[in-house]
Design an enzyme around this catalytic site. Structure first.
Site, PDB file in Angstrom:
ATOM      1  N   GLY A  95       0.809  -1.215   0.000  1.00 17.81           N
ATOM      2  CA  GLY A  95       0.000   0.000   0.000  1.00 17.81           C
ATOM      3  C   GLY A  95       0.842   1.265   0.000  1.00 17.81           C
ATOM      4  N   THR A  96       1.892   1.272   0.817  1.00 20.68           N
ATOM      5  CA  THR A  96       2.740   2.464   0.916  1.00 20.68           C
ATOM      6  C   THR A  96       3.374   2.784  -0.439  1.00 20.68           C
ATOM      7  OG1 THR A  96       3.209   1.888   3.208  1.00 20.68           O
ATOM      8  CG2 THR A  96       4.698   3.475   2.156  1.00 20.68           C
ATOM      9  N   SER A 119      -3.483  -3.132  -0.739  1.00 19.09           N
ATOM     10  CA  SER A 119      -2.413  -3.921  -0.136  1.00 19.09           C
ATOM     11  C   SER A 119      -2.918  -5.332   0.138  1.00 19.09           C
ATOM     12  CB  SER A 119      -1.996  -3.254   1.171  1.00 19.09           C
ATOM     13  OG  SER A 119      -1.071  -4.055   1.847  1.00 19.09           O
ATOM     14  N   HIS A 151      -1.725  -7.727   2.311  1.00 15.34           N
ATOM     15  CA  HIS A 151      -1.727  -8.338   3.653  1.00 15.34           C
ATOM     16  C   HIS A 151      -2.909  -7.910   4.509  1.00 15.34           C
ATOM     17  CE1 HIS A 151      -0.036  -5.087   6.378  1.00 15.34           C
ATOM     18  NE2 HIS A 151       0.300  -4.576   5.201  1.00 15.34           N
ATOM     19  N   THR A 155      12.104  -7.250 -10.930  1.00 17.30           N
ATOM     20  CA  THR A 155      11.541  -8.557 -11.278  1.00 17.30           C
ATOM     21  C   THR A 155      10.278  -8.810 -10.468  1.00 17.30           C
ATOM     22  OG1 THR A 155      13.732  -9.374 -11.780  1.00 17.30           O
ATOM     23  CG2 THR A 155      12.057 -11.037 -11.293  1.00 17.30           C
ATOM     24  N   CYS A 193       1.543   1.443  12.261  1.00 17.71           N
ATOM     25  CA  CYS A 193       2.759   2.195  11.933  1.00 17.71           C
ATOM     26  C   CYS A 193       3.100   3.209  13.011  1.00 17.71           C
ATOM     27  CB  CYS A 193       2.598   2.943  10.633  1.00 17.71           C
ATOM     28  SG  CYS A 193       1.626   2.067   9.455  1.00 17.71           S
TER      29      CYS A 193
END
Ligand code: PLP
Length: 389
Positions: free
Chosen positions: A71-72, A203, A205, A241, A328
């Protein structure tokens, strides 16, 4: 001791089906999707399938999905990627980027960084429920505004923004609209066309997929300057990659979510409502965030005379995992910028706790938390200098 996880806004446990889908891509199908031999082609097919599952969840085309590391990174790529293409605007007056005061650091810190580079940013206020002030949005837009970035749903208090209306206003002015939908994806039905979204960050997760993988939706035709330069992967937008197992995991998580989302939302909302109802029976406890326009899994409660960190630790001793802010910022012990923005004072902000449900939580777990919470609150209040009854 039974452990109860009520911190799904911070992360989720990988779904077994997701894990099983990923495993062969570590050892059996380990090719690099950029290679044109059979190993590479197998990996590329899996990446293509995944892209379809992500796009199908958002109602967009496959070629509008770009894989990132989370997401970041998606937020950074969207905001910096658009800002760098509008560098000449730095010399002009008026806000160039409009965002809200309650964004995740993945957006706020990017905006703060861009301010050091000469861009002007307007941070829109929110009301006491955490809804962005649309009049303020309308009057803030200037001839020099090129991007509006407002989150779909807040990660702390769960408030869901009027995204469709925001998108309409932004598009009426011919401006681009980015939304951080990391918390909203799979908990709010999203249709990027209906919601007038040009760029959307998600995101893996947070939706029962693996960590370290995410995606950015970029509406067809919109140019974004890459922030990573290299081999030109993802049509030159994001070199490196491809993380094939991660991408397969994200795709599978989206495929599962599409099938089960409606049912999961009802179950989580029912349990969440039960939790809120039970906890609010405690004297001087209050719900933070919007009473209805909130994520189905979010309960954010404030208790007079309580210090949130002590409550979190006491709950942890009983096996219950909660949070006092976004994961965070939870180590910073500063009052949450989101809670201050909705008008709480620092003491009230520190007396708040977030419980975020997931699809594996049960009624028994909710009843256990409902039983334990009043006992802990009473004990903490007896010791609290902030509680003078
Ligand atoms: C609203 C929001 N945006 C962005 C992020 C960052 O996502 P990631 O951990 O994938 O970088 C989070 C994670 O907590 C979030 O809740």
């Amino acid at each position: 001791m039974k452990r109860i996880f009520l911190d799904h806004a911070s992360t989720t446990k990988i779904d077994n089906e997701v894990l099983n889908a990923m495993l062969p891509y570590f050892s059996q199908y380990y090719g690099n999707p950029s290679s044109i031999h059979a190993f590479g082609r197998e990996a590329q097919e899996a990446v293509d399938d995944s892209r379809s599952h992500v796009s199908s969840l958002l109602g967009c085309r496959d070629d509008e999905i770009f894989f990132t590391a989370g997401g970041t990174e998606s937020d950074n790529l969207a905001i910096k990627g658009i800002a760098y293409l509008n560098k000449e605007k730095r010399k002009t007056k008026g806000p160039h980027i409009i965002t809200s005061a309650i964004e995740h650091p993945g957006v706020l810190e990017v905006c703060r960084h861009l301010e050091t580079q000469g861009f002007k940013v307007k941070y829109l206020p929110v009301d006491t429920n955490g809804i962005v002030d649309l009049d303020s949005l309308r009057v803030s837009i200037s001839n020099n505004t090129f991007l509006v970035s407002i989150m779909f749903a807040n990660n702390e208090i769960g408030t869901i923004q009027p995204t469709e209306e925001i998108g309409k206003i932004v598009h009426e002015h011919g401006i681009l609209f980015h939304t951080d939908a990391v918390q909203a994806v799979t908990k709010v039905p999203i249709d990027v066309r209906k919601h007038h979204i040009d760029l959307l960050a998600l995101s893996s997760h947070k939706i029962y997929g693996p960590k370290g993988i995410g995606a950015l939706y970029i509406r067809n035709g919109i140019k974004v300057q890459p922030i990573f330069h290299g081999g030109g992967h993802e049509k030159g937008i994001r070199s490196s990659t491809l993380n094939v197992p991660g991408i397969v995991g994200l795709g599978k998580a989206c495929e599962l979510a599409k099938k089960r989302m409606t049912k999961d939302m009802i179950v989580m909302e029912t349990l969440r409502n039960l939790l809120i109802k039970n906890i609010l029976e405690i004297e001087e406890s209050y719900l933070n965030g919007h009473p209805e326009k909130r994520l189905v899994n979010n309960a954010h409660i404030r208790f007079t005379g309580i210090e949130g960190e002590s409550l979190l630790l006491s709950l942890d001793e009983k096996g219950i995992a909660t949070s006092t802010g976004s994961a965070c910022s939870s180590q910073k012990l500063q009052a949450s910028h989101v809670l201050l923005a909705i008008g709480l004072d620092p003491v009230q902000a520190h007396g708040s706790i977030r419980m975020s449900l997931g699809r594996e939580n049960t009624r028994e777990e909710i009843m256990y938390v409902s039983k334990v919470m009043p006992q802990i609150i009473e004990k903490l209040r007896q010791m609290s200098p902030l509680w003078n009854r």
